[in-house]
Design an enzyme around this catalytic site. Structure first.
Site, mmCIF file in Angstrom:
data_model
loop_
_atom_site.group_PDB
_atom_site.id
_atom_site.type_symbol
_atom_site.label_atom_id
_atom_site.label_comp_id
_atom_site.label_asym_id
_atom_site.label_seq_id
_atom_site.Cartn_x
_atom_site.Cartn_y
_atom_site.Cartn_z
ATOM 1 N N LYS A 1 0.867 -1.240 0.019
ATOM 2 C CA LYS A 1 -0.188 -0.018 -0.004
ATOM 3 C C LYS A 1 1.016 1.318 0.130
ATOM 4 O O LYS A 1 1.984 1.424 0.789
ATOM 5 C CB LYS A 1 -0.899 -0.008 1.244
ATOM 6 N N THR B 1 -6.800 9.759 8.150
ATOM 7 C CA THR B 1 -6.396 8.391 7.487
ATOM 8 C C THR B 1 -6.043 7.414 8.688
ATOM 9 O O THR B 1 -5.562 6.290 8.181
ATOM 10 C CB THR B 1 -4.761 8.634 6.923
ATOM 11 N N GLY C 1 -6.689 4.303 10.327
ATOM 12 C CA GLY C 1 -7.501 3.070 10.132
ATOM 13 C C GLY C 1 -7.538 2.671 8.457
ATOM 14 O O GLY C 1 -8.097 1.783 8.259
ATOM 15 N N THR C 2 -6.825 3.529 7.663
ATOM 16 C CA THR C 2 -6.775 3.100 6.208
ATOM 17 C C THR C 2 -6.524 1.679 5.752
ATOM 18 O O THR C 2 -7.211 0.977 5.178
ATOM 19 C CB THR C 2 -5.882 4.116 5.527
ATOM 20 N N GLY C 3 -5.310 1.180 6.646
ATOM 21 C CA GLY C 3 -5.058 -0.502 6.416
ATOM 22 C C GLY C 3 -5.939 -1.432 6.832
ATOM 23 O O GLY C 3 -6.204 -2.332 6.115
HETATM 24 N N1 LIG Z 1 -4.302 10.350 2.311
HETATM 25 C C1 LIG Z 1 -4.551 9.329 1.292
HETATM 26 N N2 LIG Z 1 -5.110 9.754 0.286
HETATM 27 C C2 LIG Z 1 -5.440 8.648 -0.773
HETATM 28 N N3 LIG Z 1 -5.043 7.355 -0.372
HETATM 29 C C3 LIG Z 1 -4.620 7.145 0.775
HETATM 30 C C4 LIG Z 1 -4.377 8.078 1.442
HETATM 31 N N4 LIG Z 1 -3.451 7.396 2.743
HETATM 32 C C5 LIG Z 1 -3.586 6.096 2.463
HETATM 33 N N5 LIG Z 1 -4.134 5.784 1.507
HETATM 34 C C6 LIG Z 1 -4.497 4.534 0.685
HETATM 35 O O1 LIG Z 1 -5.306 3.766 1.817
HETATM 36 C C7 LIG Z 1 -4.766 2.412 1.629
HETATM 37 C C8 LIG Z 1 -3.968 2.031 3.011
HETATM 38 O O2 LIG Z 1 -2.738 2.469 2.835
HETATM 39 P P1 LIG Z 1 -1.555 2.804 3.908
HETATM 40 O O3 LIG Z 1 -2.270 4.148 4.716
HETATM 41 O O4 LIG Z 1 -0.342 2.902 3.459
HETATM 42 O O5 LIG Z 1 -1.709 1.641 5.055
HETATM 43 P P2 LIG Z 1 -1.624 1.664 6.625
HETATM 44 O O6 LIG Z 1 -2.785 2.235 7.276
HETATM 45 O O7 LIG Z 1 -1.551 0.083 6.858
HETATM 46 O O8 LIG Z 1 -0.449 2.534 6.973
HETATM 47 C C9 LIG Z 1 -3.758 2.268 0.394
HETATM 48 O O9 LIG Z 1 -4.761 2.139 -0.690
HETATM 49 C C10 LIG Z 1 -3.271 3.892 0.195
HETATM 50 O O10 LIG Z 1 -2.947 4.041 -0.984
HETATM 51 C C1 LIG Z 2 -6.253 -2.538 16.972
HETATM 52 C C2 LIG Z 2 -5.431 -2.067 16.109
HETATM 53 N N1 LIG Z 2 -5.238 -2.649 14.935
HETATM 54 C C3 LIG Z 2 -4.790 -2.151 13.632
HETATM 55 C C4 LIG Z 2 -4.257 -0.779 13.896
HETATM 56 C C5 LIG Z 2 -3.383 -0.099 12.754
HETATM 57 O O1 LIG Z 2 -4.183 0.278 11.733
HETATM 58 P P1 LIG Z 2 -4.091 0.721 10.454
HETATM 59 O O2 LIG Z 2 -5.558 0.624 9.628
HETATM 60 O O3 LIG Z 2 -2.732 0.223 9.932
HETATM 61 O O4 LIG Z 2 -4.055 2.428 10.725
HETATM 62 P P2 LIG Z 2 -2.730 3.420 11.407
HETATM 63 O O5 LIG Z 2 -2.362 2.947 12.609
HETATM 64 O O6 LIG Z 2 -2.025 3.379 10.211
HETATM 65 O O7 LIG Z 2 -3.706 4.694 11.444
HETATM 66 C C6 LIG Z 2 -4.375 0.097 15.102
HETATM 67 N N2 LIG Z 2 -3.894 1.176 15.370
HETATM 68 N N3 LIG Z 2 -5.043 -0.729 16.173
#
Ligand SMILES: Nc1ncnc2c1ncn2[C@@H]1O[C@H](COP(=O)(O)OP(=O)(O)O)[C@@H](O)[C@H]1O
Ligand SMILES: Cc1ncc(COP(=O)(O)OP(=O)(O)O)c(N)n1
Length: 428
Positions: A166, A194, A196-198
């Site tokens: 991602k 953002t 929780g996106t993952g």
């Molecule tokens: N600000 C943003 N604008 C558009 N897409 C985003 C943004 N931040 C994350 N994404 C998308 O959200 C999804 C989760 O990515 P990411 O944020 O890298 O994951 P994680 O939460 O695990 O760190 C991916 O499809 C990424 O491209």
């Molecule tokens: C309970 C719990 N699970 C997963 C995460 C991490 O979530 P993620 O969607 O990767 O969001 P960010 O931490 O990147 O904001 C979490 N924080 N808590």
């Protein structure tokens, strides 16, 4: 179809199990939530976590595996090696989407070691973000090309069925490696929260797989779903909003109905309102809480001695009022409606007598660069009127300029509040 979710609880309600449940439900499937750990966190910090005994995790999965048709399982925070082992055994044979959660975006550890996450990689669809992909592949990632190399390594050396890296930490482009082929999913930065996106991404992936889509289509759909959940996130949550599509549609439906009712009511004022309708016509706009704006297509015009809406209430039917309303909402988000009338001194004086907060802008004061820029005048005008009065204006007027008719804008917190104000202003 059911989707099994194995994840941790985020007490801030932004990520983890709660985001997963909402995602699966919003996308129309049945969530089966299995808790691995309880975290103590809010969107700004993770204070710690407690993992459940592996047997408790095991029993939760066993309780549902035989009683539901499970289309896929999403695995998020595992917490410990023992839980990872238990989840591996209990989810054997299911289509597994593994979000290899290692750290929160605030930098706190959410698993005892990278090795614990690796337990579940074999045969899974793995969705690391860039730092997680670096930890799993041992490679440094600074570009899309390097994302592709890392995805290949994770699939070929650790045995993942597919790898989606991602791009939220890089360029918002995601990369998929599946069956020896690489795919790119371009994205652009979306403004919003953002956290929780993952979690939303991997849950959406599991849902679309359960629905039977092929992986590349699944990644595309999950990505667009996450973008919506960022765009329509809300300030009080400080996190993504997986319910965005349902809420957006409900708000659209309500706003359309509210404005239609208010326009009907306004028509009752026909004869009294007729003299206040400007040459360009009147329009009436209403914003949803997500700042999507409805108005009257073709405006409301003078018709004989009365008034008449030219067309129906529609989404984006007035660019002019939409821009005025959205600018006002940057200062006062509670303002949802606006209507324009022809300027007259009597109208402004009456507004003051009624106790409305009145302000104005003077187009002669408009800076040259704003004048030159297409469509900047309205935003500049509202901002200068708001700043001039120092509190929420109910009515803003301007006295016109070359080729511009003087105008009055009447704002309100609901469409009916605007109608009431117009009723009071137009009464003799
Ligand atoms: N600000 C943003 N604008 C558009 N897409 C985003 C943004 N931040 C994350 N994404 C998308 O959200 C999804 C989760 O990515 P990411 O944020 O890298 O994951 P994680 O939460 O695990 O760190 C991916 O499809 C990424 O491209
Ligand atoms: C309970 C719990 N699970 C997963 C995460 C991490 O979530 P993620 O969607 O990767 O969001 P960010 O931490 O990147 O904001 C979490 N924080 N808590």
């Amino acid at each position: 179809m059911a989707v099994l979710i194995v994840a941790g609880l985020d007490t801030g309600g932004g990520a983890g199990l709660k985001a997963d449940i909402e995602t699966v439900s919003a996308l129309g499937e049945h969530p089966l939530p299995v808790l691995t750990s309880v975290t103590y966190q809010n969107p700004s910090e993770v204070r710690g976590y407690h993992t459940l005994p592996p047997e408790v995790v095991r029993e939760q999965i066993r309780a549902v595996r035989g009683s539901f048709k499970i289309g896929a399982v999403k695995i998020g925070m595992l917490g410990s090696r023992e839980i990872a082992e238990a989840v591996k055994q209990e989810t054997e044979g299911l289509t597994r989407v593994l979000d290899p959660v290692m750290e929160s975006s605030t930098g706190a550890k959410l698993v005892d070691s990278v090795e614990s996450v690796k337990v579940l990689i074999l045969g899974s669809i793995v969705t690391p973000n860039v730092p997680e992909a670096e930890a799993l592949s041992g490679l440094k990632i600074r570009s899309i090309e390097e994302m592709k190399e890392a995805a290949k390594v994770i699939a070929e050396e650790l045995g993942a069925e597919a790898v989606v890296i991602k791009g939220g930490h890089l360029s918002y482009t995601d990369v998929l490696y599946w069956k020896g082929k690489l795919y790119e999913f371009p994205g652009e930065r979306v403004e919003g929260f953002t956290h929780g996106t993952g979690c939303v991404f991997s849950s959406a992936l599991a849902v679309f797989l359960a629905k039977g889509f092929e992986l590349p289509e699944t990644v595309e759909r999950a990505k667009r779903f996450v973008e919506g959940s960022i765009r329509f996130s809300k300030a009080e949550a400080r996190a993504v909003n997986p319910l965005w599509e349902l809420e957006r549609d409900a708000h659209r439906w309500r706003a359309k109905g509210e404005l239609e009712e208010a326009v009907k009511e306004l028509m009752e004022l026909g004869e009294k309102l007729n003299p206040h309708v400007p040459e360009v016509g009147t329009n009436f706009a209403l914003a949803t809480p997500f700042s999507e704006v409805f108005a009257v297509k073709g405006r409301i015009v003078r018709y004989g001695g009365t008034i008449k809406p030219v067309g129906p209430v529609e989404f984006n039917a007035s660019d002019h009022l939409r821009r005025a309303l959205l600018k006002m909402r940057e200062f006062y988000p509670e303002v949802r409606a606006v209507l324009n009338l022809r300027y007259s001194e009597e109208l402004v004086e009456k507004a003051k007598k009624l106790g409305l907060v009145v302000s104005f802008y003077d187009r002669r004061e408009e800076p040259e660069d704003v004048k030159r820029a297409e469509k900047g005048t309205m935003e500049w005008g509202i901002e200068s009127a708001v700043k001039r009065v120092g509190k929420r204006p109910d009515l803003i007027y301007h006295l016109g300029d070359w080729g511009k008719e003087p105008m009055v804008l009447i704002f309100g917190r609901s469409a009916m509040e605007v109608v009431e104000r117009v009723r009071a202003l137009s009464s003799r």
